[in-house]
Write an enzyme that holds these catalytic residues in place. Structure first.
Site, short mmCIF file in Angstrom:
data_model
loop_
_atom_site.label_atom_id
_atom_site.label_comp_id
_atom_site.label_asym_id
_atom_site.label_seq_id
_atom_site.Cartn_x
_atom_site.Cartn_y
_atom_site.Cartn_z
CG ASN A 29 -2.03 1.01 1.10
OD1 ASN A 29 -2.39 1.44 -0.01
ND2 ASN A 29 -2.56 1.46 2.21
CG LEU A 30 4.50 0.29 -1.73
CD1 LEU A 30 5.52 -0.07 -2.81
CD2 LEU A 30 5.08 0.13 -0.34
N GLY A 33 6.39 8.26 0.47
CA GLY A 33 7.35 8.07 1.56
C GLY A 33 8.15 6.79 1.36
CG HIS A 34 6.29 2.92 1.45
ND1 HIS A 34 4.94 3.20 1.46
CD2 HIS A 34 6.54 2.22 2.57
CE1 HIS A 34 4.40 2.68 2.54
NE2 HIS A 34 5.34 2.09 3.25
CD GLN A 62 4.35 -5.28 11.63
OE1 GLN A 62 5.26 -5.97 11.18
NE2 GLN A 62 4.34 -3.96 11.48
CE LYS A 150 15.37 11.03 11.37
NZ LYS A 150 16.39 12.05 11.08
CG LEU A 186 3.44 11.52 2.37
CD1 LEU A 186 4.01 11.16 0.99
CD2 LEU A 186 2.09 12.20 2.21
CB SER A 188 -0.18 2.64 4.55
OG SER A 188 1.08 2.46 3.97
O1 PAF Z 1 7.20 -0.38 8.83
C1 PAF Z 1 6.62 -1.35 8.30
O2 PAF Z 1 5.99 -1.24 7.25
C2 PAF Z 1 6.68 -2.70 9.02
O3 PAF Z 1 6.66 -2.55 10.40
C3 PAF Z 1 7.86 -3.57 8.57
C4 PAF Z 1 9.19 -2.93 8.94
C5 PAF Z 1 7.82 -3.78 7.07
C6 PAF Z 1 7.80 -4.94 9.26
O4 PAF Z 1 6.63 -5.62 8.92
#
Ligand code: PAF
Length: 291
Positions: A29-30, A33-34, A62, A150, A186, A188
């Protein structure tokens, strides 16, 4: 850009690579920022031949039970186009069965003093989930360097700490937060905001800026105390909540370890960071500002 979905296919690529990869892990879902992280990875690679590798994996470990794992947007085709346009060479996009063929019962548990504060206090187990998947991805990708945003300040610090304690031969780079014209970081999750909420969302960054001004003014006058900091933090929390936000925290911490600065540090040049998390409607936003 090549996309690989299995460990076997990735390992074939790794064996043929002229140098160890530069890695940018994501959950897809870029947004821009990515892409800035990918461009940073491209710069780090330079003309070394090191492939720029991104991963897309929505990591169940997570997410808390009431969080957005099921609804987290999966937008692979669009993400592939964006990654290619930013200079990514290879995308590793495993299925859940590929990355977790058995339940992941071996975990990487970060230290409580770093991982159970701030985000960790509100998202129990979050950093264990992050460290476990990042450590596993590092083992698979075997990068020489990796880039993390960051915007997720505490995550960057936890990963740095993990790499150091586990003696992983990987250089960790922090990428600056990209912002919309009005200052909203920015993310997701910005896509979850209604039009009204999107207009309001800028107030989070505005609150952080006000706290930074207060800290700098107190510092300049040599009157910064831990109590004064609490006042600034509470003032910002109350101001946001009065506008309808539900604030988890606004806290001023030392950049180096995210602990509370003492009075001497406050009035000296100790680098600080203000971190905040707050809910607007059903969307939880985080942001931070260095001082
Ligand atoms: O920052 C993220 O998108 C996630 O926490 C990561 C580092 C890809 C780990 O799933």
């Amino acid at each position: 850009m090549l996309t690989v979905h299995t460990l076997a296919d990735w390992r074939a690529q790794l064996a043929a690579a002229p140098a160890a990869p530069i890695f940018v892990p994501t959950m897809g879902n870029l947004h821009d920022g990515h892409l800035a992280l990918i461009r940073r990875a491209r710069e780090l690679s330079g003309d070394s031949g090191a492939p720029v590798v991104a991963s897309i994996f929505v990591n169940r470990l997570q997410f808390g039970p009431n969080e957005d794992f099921d609804t987290y947007p999966r937008t692979l085709q669009r993400d592939q186009e964006l990654l290619a346009s930013a200079g990514c060479d290879i995308l590793f996009a495993p299925s859940e069965a590929e990355l977790y063929p058995q339940p992941q019962t071996y975990k990487v548990v970060p230290p409580t003093e770093l991982a159970d504060i701030l985000e960790g206090a509100f998202r129990p187990g979050f950093f264990t989930g992050v460290c476990t998947v990042v450590h596993k991805l590092f083992n698979i990708i075997q990068p020489q360097a990796a880039v993390f945003g960051k915007k997720d300040y505490q995550q960057l610090m936890v990963i740095r700490n993990m790499v150091q304690q586990m003696a992983l031969p990987i250089a960790i780079h922090g990428g600056e937060t990209l912002r919309a014209d009005d200052g909203l970081a920015l993310s997701s999750r910005n896509g979850y905001l209604s039009a009204d909420e999107r207009a309001e969302a800028v107030q989070l960054q505005a609150a952080l800026r006000r706290v930074r001004e207060q800290v700098l003014a107190a510092r300049q006058a040599g009157v910064a105390t831990v109590e004064a900091l609490h006042g600034f933090e509470q003032g910002a929390t109350q101001a946001l909540d009065a506008r309808g936000w539900r604030t988890d925290y606004v806290l001023v911490r030392r950049q180096r370890d995210l602990l509370v600065p003492d009075a001497a540090e406050l009035n000296a040049a100790e680098p600080l960071v203000i971190l905040a998390a707050s809910k607007l409607g059903r969307t939880r936003l985080i942001d931070n500002l260095e001082v």
